[in-house]
Design a protein around this motif. Sequence first.
Motif, PDB file in Angstrom:
ATOM      1  N   MET A   1     -28.320 -49.130  87.921  1.00 57.22           N
ATOM      2  CA  MET A   1     -28.070 -47.742  88.401  1.00 57.22           C
ATOM      3  C   MET A   1     -28.926 -46.750  87.826  1.00 57.22           C
ATOM      4  O   MET A   1     -28.978 -46.676  86.436  1.00 57.22           O
ATOM      5  N   GLU A   2     -29.134 -45.734  88.565  1.00 55.25           N
ATOM      6  CA  GLU A   2     -30.129 -44.465  87.865  1.00 55.25           C
ATOM      7  C   GLU A   2     -29.315 -43.015  88.258  1.00 55.25           C
ATOM      8  O   GLU A   2     -28.756 -42.962  89.327  1.00 55.25           O
ATOM      9  N   ILE A   3     -29.476 -42.160  87.172  1.00 56.14           N
ATOM     10  CA  ILE A   3     -28.998 -40.846  87.387  1.00 56.14           C
ATOM     11  C   ILE A   3     -30.128 -39.981  87.350  1.00 56.14           C
ATOM     12  O   ILE A   3     -30.709 -40.038  86.462  1.00 56.14           O
ATOM     13  N   ARG A   4     -30.507 -39.067  88.312  1.00 54.99           N
ATOM     14  CA  ARG A   4     -31.419 -38.200  88.236  1.00 54.99           C
ATOM     15  C   ARG A   4     -31.291 -37.029  89.028  1.00 54.99           C
ATOM     16  O   ARG A   4     -30.306 -37.072  90.006  1.00 54.99           O
ATOM     17  N   SER A  62     -31.441 -47.822  96.108  1.00 52.29           N
ATOM     18  CA  SER A  62     -31.850 -46.592  96.868  1.00 52.29           C
ATOM     19  C   SER A  62     -30.793 -45.875  97.420  1.00 52.29           C
ATOM     20  O   SER A  62     -31.018 -45.015  97.976  1.00 52.29           O
ATOM     21  N   ALA A  63     -29.433 -46.507  97.113  1.00 55.37           N
ATOM     22  CA  ALA A  63     -28.371 -45.627  98.098  1.00 55.37           C
ATOM     23  C   ALA A  63     -27.785 -44.666  96.894  1.00 55.37           C
ATOM     24  O   ALA A  63     -27.419 -44.953  95.783  1.00 55.37           O
ATOM     25  N   LEU A  64     -27.646 -43.545  97.772  1.00 59.99           N
ATOM     26  CA  LEU A  64     -27.138 -42.371  96.936  1.00 59.99           C
ATOM     27  C   LEU A  64     -25.424 -42.858  96.929  1.00 59.99           C
ATOM     28  O   LEU A  64     -24.926 -42.671  98.023  1.00 59.99           O
ATOM     29  N   ILE A  65     -24.713 -42.669  95.791  1.00 57.90           N
ATOM     30  CA  ILE A  65     -23.479 -43.143  95.677  1.00 57.90           C
ATOM     31  C   ILE A  65     -22.535 -42.114  94.690  1.00 57.90           C
ATOM     32  O   ILE A  65     -21.365 -42.344  94.886  1.00 57.90           O
ATOM     33  N   GLY A  66     -23.273 -41.342  94.335  1.00 57.88           N
ATOM     34  CA  GLY A  66     -22.482 -40.123  93.760  1.00 57.88           C
ATOM     35  C   GLY A  66     -23.351 -38.921  93.248  1.00 57.88           C
ATOM     36  O   GLY A  66     -24.505 -38.868  93.452  1.00 57.88           O
ATOM     37  N   VAL A  67     -22.563 -37.726  93.408  1.00 55.79           N
ATOM     38  CA  VAL A  67     -23.440 -36.710  93.356  1.00 55.79           C
ATOM     39  C   VAL A  67     -22.550 -35.535  92.272  1.00 55.79           C
ATOM     40  O   VAL A  67     -21.364 -35.677  92.110  1.00 55.79           O
TER      41      VAL A  67
END
Length: 171
Positions: A1-4, A62-67
């Motif tokens: 997982m990556e947060i950016r 590559s899926a956006l799962i949180g914002v």
Amino acid sequence: MEIRRLRPQDANAYLEIRLEALRTNPEAFASSYLEESGQTAEKYNERFAADDSFTFGAFNDSALIGVITLIPEKMTKLQHRASIVAMYVTPEKRGNGLAKELMKEAIKTAKTIEGIEQIHLTVVSSNAAALGLYASLGFKTYGHEKNALKIDGIYYDEELMVLFLNESIEN
């Protein structure tokens, strides 16, 4: 997982998760699905290219799962404050600490912005998981707004919470 931090090229993915959030948890947002379903990704493309707010995304592959979005106040008398808005994690990814990681990224960023001393947010009073998360990071309730939101004839109260950065705890 990556947060950016999200970039203009993430606008389409953000629009998709934003609309999902408004459909899935309408009580968690002041905006409604109906109001935002006509938006285009261009709105977010421009927002992510600007420097006046910070939207972070959590990606699984590559899926956006949180914002989450951090918005520093612009008015002179409020420049010591920032707000957290539009926090959302897809239902299948909840319960794994992802929301806490997104919050920590927003808090860390706020600490790097000159003059920011406190972060504000609101949360529906019945959302025990979110209240617990925010409290675990040092947020304190300073007010309660009765009937803050009205959705299909049902009222939702909100807790007004603040984190004073000089009092924040590292988790």
